[in-house]
Design an enzyme around this catalytic site. Structure first.
Site, PDB file in Angstrom:
ATOM      1  N   GLY A  51       0.835  -1.195   0.000  1.00  0.00           N
ATOM      2  CA  GLY A  51       0.000   0.000   0.000  1.00  0.00           C
ATOM      3  C   GLY A  51       0.865   1.238   0.000  1.00  0.00           C
ATOM      4  CB  CYS A  78       5.369  -3.931   0.065  1.00  0.00           C
ATOM      5  SG  CYS A  78       6.238  -2.397  -0.213  1.00  0.00           S
ATOM      6  CE1 TYR A  79       1.280   0.870   5.951  1.00  0.00           C
ATOM      7  CE2 TYR A  79      -0.353  -0.890   5.753  1.00  0.00           C
ATOM      8  CZ  TYR A  79       0.126   0.243   6.387  1.00  0.00           C
ATOM      9  OH  TYR A  79      -0.547   0.744   7.464  1.00  0.00           O
ATOM     10  CG  HIS A 165       5.500  -5.676  -4.941  1.00  0.00           C
ATOM     11  ND1 HIS A 165       4.267  -5.522  -4.374  1.00  0.00           N
ATOM     12  CD2 HIS A 165       6.206  -4.573  -4.622  1.00  0.00           C
ATOM     13  CE1 HIS A 165       4.209  -4.370  -3.731  1.00  0.00           C
ATOM     14  NE2 HIS A 165       5.374  -3.768  -3.870  1.00  0.00           N
ATOM     15  CD  GLU A 167       2.497  -8.408  -5.632  1.00  0.00           C
ATOM     16  OE1 GLU A 167       3.290  -9.159  -5.037  1.00  0.00           O
ATOM     17  OE2 GLU A 167       2.246  -7.258  -5.253  1.00  0.00           O
ATOM     18  CB  SER A 219     -25.038  -5.434 -23.901  1.00  0.00           C
ATOM     19  OG  SER A 219     -23.872  -6.133 -23.497  1.00  0.00           O
ATOM     20  N   GLY A 220     -24.987  -8.451 -25.334  1.00  0.00           N
ATOM     21  CA  GLY A 220     -24.189  -9.225 -26.287  1.00  0.00           C
ATOM     22  C   GLY A 220     -22.712  -9.179 -25.922  1.00  0.00           C
ATOM     23  N   GLY A 221     -22.346  -8.325 -24.950  1.00  0.00           N
ATOM     24  CA  GLY A 221     -20.968  -8.282 -24.469  1.00  0.00           C
ATOM     25  C   GLY A 221     -20.711  -9.487 -23.566  1.00  0.00           C
ATOM     26  CB  VAL A 222     -17.571 -10.985 -22.173  1.00  0.00           C
ATOM     27  CG1 VAL A 222     -17.199 -12.281 -21.499  1.00  0.00           C
ATOM     28  CG2 VAL A 222     -16.800 -10.809 -23.439  1.00  0.00           C
ATOM     29  CG  ASP A 223     -18.520  -8.040 -18.488  1.00  0.00           C
ATOM     30  OD1 ASP A 223     -17.701  -8.865 -18.935  1.00  0.00           O
ATOM     31  OD2 ASP A 223     -18.224  -6.866 -18.213  1.00  0.00           O
ATOM     32  CB  SER A 224     -24.775  -8.615 -20.207  1.00  0.00           C
ATOM     33  OG  SER A 224     -24.617  -8.579 -21.596  1.00  0.00           O
ATOM     34  CE  LYS A 365     -14.307  -8.369 -20.341  1.00  0.00           C
ATOM     35  NZ  LYS A 365     -15.354  -7.345 -20.271  1.00  0.00           N
TER      36      LYS A 365
END
Ligand code: XMP
Length: 509
Positions: A51, A78-79, A165, A167, A219-224, A365
């Site tokens: 952080g 780290c923090y 880090h 990661e 909407s046709g997008g991935v999420d919906s 995602k």
């Protein structure tokens, strides 16, 4: 599962993704999470993130120190390490030399988190504070030239602190260190798979929904799309999806969504053709913000009208993803200035008195995409490039008319065909055509022409916050330009947009 306590590091989401890549479920929570809540989720281990604060500063974020009494391993990064050292009686103070970037780590004890890691390895540092005195029971297990206590451990308790880090990809053995922490130290099992996620979610959705009805704006997008399929798997006919065709979509898109969802996936879909309403609202409007607002309102009206036809609806499904949740409650982030007002339906549930159901809210995602694959979503929908809610209206600079939409659609389809033919569609964040309000002189055959200009935009990016213009091969740009000018009536010039974000944005409006 692993609990990540969020002290505001820019790498938090990366820690979570790295852990999930090891097929271990993890959850990011703010420092104010209570001990009872932690006990309820029963993590196998805790990661304290980095952080921007200094532990000795006045506003340094702190978690409940009871976490050190839970009898489970803790990894401070780290923090997070400074917080742990400070809480357990050690001391952290300003380092004599700040350390940013790559450093060489000398591993002193290759046990615990360093098991299997040789004496010297690179690591990524970003800090101005360092450990001055470690707490009782701790020993130093790794150092760099500037930082003596670059890694500390309390072997008995399973407490580890890393100043660097693990990661980030610049720490080549970071993956190994995290895997040691997860499997050797915490004893986690690799159980986090999309199949286990589906089973758990289906049970949860069924218990929340009961015999009620859910609607969802598709909407046709991935999420919906993925949200629709997951809800459909859980509650079948109790879900109704509403697709609003605003007339601002790309070539063939509306028909495609209809075919896939209605015919193949057998989802209960209401297809609303609202082209006229959107176009008449947009008539004569050239200001980008006004366009966005009009489209947003018209969408809400159309959606609400259709939803009211379905009796007994109490829940609204939404494809919210994990980053949206983490960012909206970040310890330090505040709302940033509105550059472009996003077309969103945030106000919908309150207006319609509906409760939200967001089954993807703990997924990233790439996980949503994997889930889509598991649920049978076709590849072209899984890998769709992002497409803005206001659609082609913000890619037609100036007045949006039926005729101009038709020109842009054709140009855009050609561009995309060429990009796909070269296998570049998934490598680019976005690639699309923009229709400019600019005519110029040309010559076709023996005739003088005075016609429109199409701009090509292709960018690479990882999160749309920053983007670079793609170095497309000249031969590809040549064939896109040739085909657009030859095949699209009314266009006699094609230009390539070579601006990056910032200072430009990805969309032109
Ligand atoms: P800009 O143009 O701000 O776009 O660089 C960043 C990313 O967001 C997308 N975008 C939108 N997405 N509704 C959306 O769902 C919108 O109103 C909207 N405006 C821009 C854009 O395509 C890019 O990926």
């Amino acid at each position: 599962m692993i609990l990540i306590i969020d002290f505001g590091s820019q790498y938090n989401q990366l820690i979570a993704r790295r852990i999930r890549e090891h097929r271990v479920y993890c959850q990011i929570e703010p420092p104010r999470i209570s001990l009872e809540e932690i006990r309820a989720i029963a993590p196998e281990g805790i990661v304290l993130s980095g952080g921007p604060a200094s532990i000795y500063g006045p506003k340094s974020p702190k978690a409940d120190t009871g976490i050190f009494e839970l009898g489970i391993p803790v990894l401070g990064i780290c923090y997070g390490m400074h917080y742990m050292v400070n809480a357990l009686g050690g001391k952290v103070w300003q380092a004599q030399k700040r350390e940013y970037g790559l450093a060489e780590l000398c591993v002193k004890h290759d046990t615990g988190i360093f098991e299997g890691i040789k004496e010297k390895t690179k690591c990524w540092m970003s800090h101005g504070d360092a450990i001055e005195r470690q707490p009782k029971g701790f020993r130093i297990i790794g150092s760099t030239a500037n930082t003596k206590g670059a890694a500390v451990e309390n072997l008995k308790k399973g407490f580890y602190g890393l100043q660097f880090h693990p990661e980030v990809s610049h720490t080549p053995k970071g993956k190994k260190m995290l895997s040691n922490f997860l499997f050797r130290i915490c004893g986690c099992k690799k159980t986090w798979t999309m199949r286990s996620f589906i089973n758990g979610s289906v049970r949860k959705i069924r218990s929340v929904v009961g015999d009620k009805k859910v609607i969802l704006g598709l909407s046709g997008g991935v999420d919906s799309s993925v949200t629709a399929l997951l809800l459909h798997r859980a509650i079948g006919e109790q879900l109704t999806c509403i697709f609003i065709d605003n007339g601002l979509l790309r070539q063939g898109e509306a028909a495609d969504v209809k075919k896939v969802f209605k015919k193949h996936l057998k989802v209960n879909l209401r297809f609303v053709s609202a082209k006229k309403r959107f176009l008449s609202g947009l008539k004569g409007v050239v200001d980008p913000e006004k366009k966005r607002k009009i489209i947003g309102h018209t969408f809400i009206e159309a959606f609400e009208r259709e939803a009211q036809r379905i009796k007994g609806v109490t829940l609204l499904g939404q494809g919210t993803l994990y980053p949206d949740i983490i960012e909206s409650r970040s310890a330090f982030g505040g709302p940033s200035a509105v550059i472009k007002s996003h077309h969103n339906v945030g106000g919908l549930p309150k207006r319609m008195k509906l409760k939200l159901i967001e089954p993807l809210k703990h997924l990233f995602k790439d996980e949503a995409r994997r889930l889509g694959k598991e649920l049978g979503l076709p590849k072209n929908l899984i890998w769709r490039q992002p497409f803005p809610g206001p659609g082609l209206a913000i890619r037609i600079i100036g007045d949006v008319t039926q005729a101009r939409l038709s020109v842009l659609r054709k140009a855009d389809a050609i561009l995309f065909e060429e990009i796909v033919a070269r296998n570049l569609d998934k490598k680019l964040w976005q690639s699309f055509a923009v229709l400019l309000p600019l005519k110029s002189v040309g010559i076709m055959g023996d005739q003088r022409t005075y016609e429109d200009t199409v701009a090509i935009r292709a960018v690479t990016s990882t999160d749309a916050m920053t983007a670079d213009w793609a170095r497309l091969p000249h031969s590809l740009l040549g064939s896109i330009s040739n085909r657009i000018i030859n095949e699209v009536r009314g266009v006699n010039r094609v230009v390539y947009d070579i601006s990056s974000k910032p200072p430009s944005t990805i969309e032109w409006e």
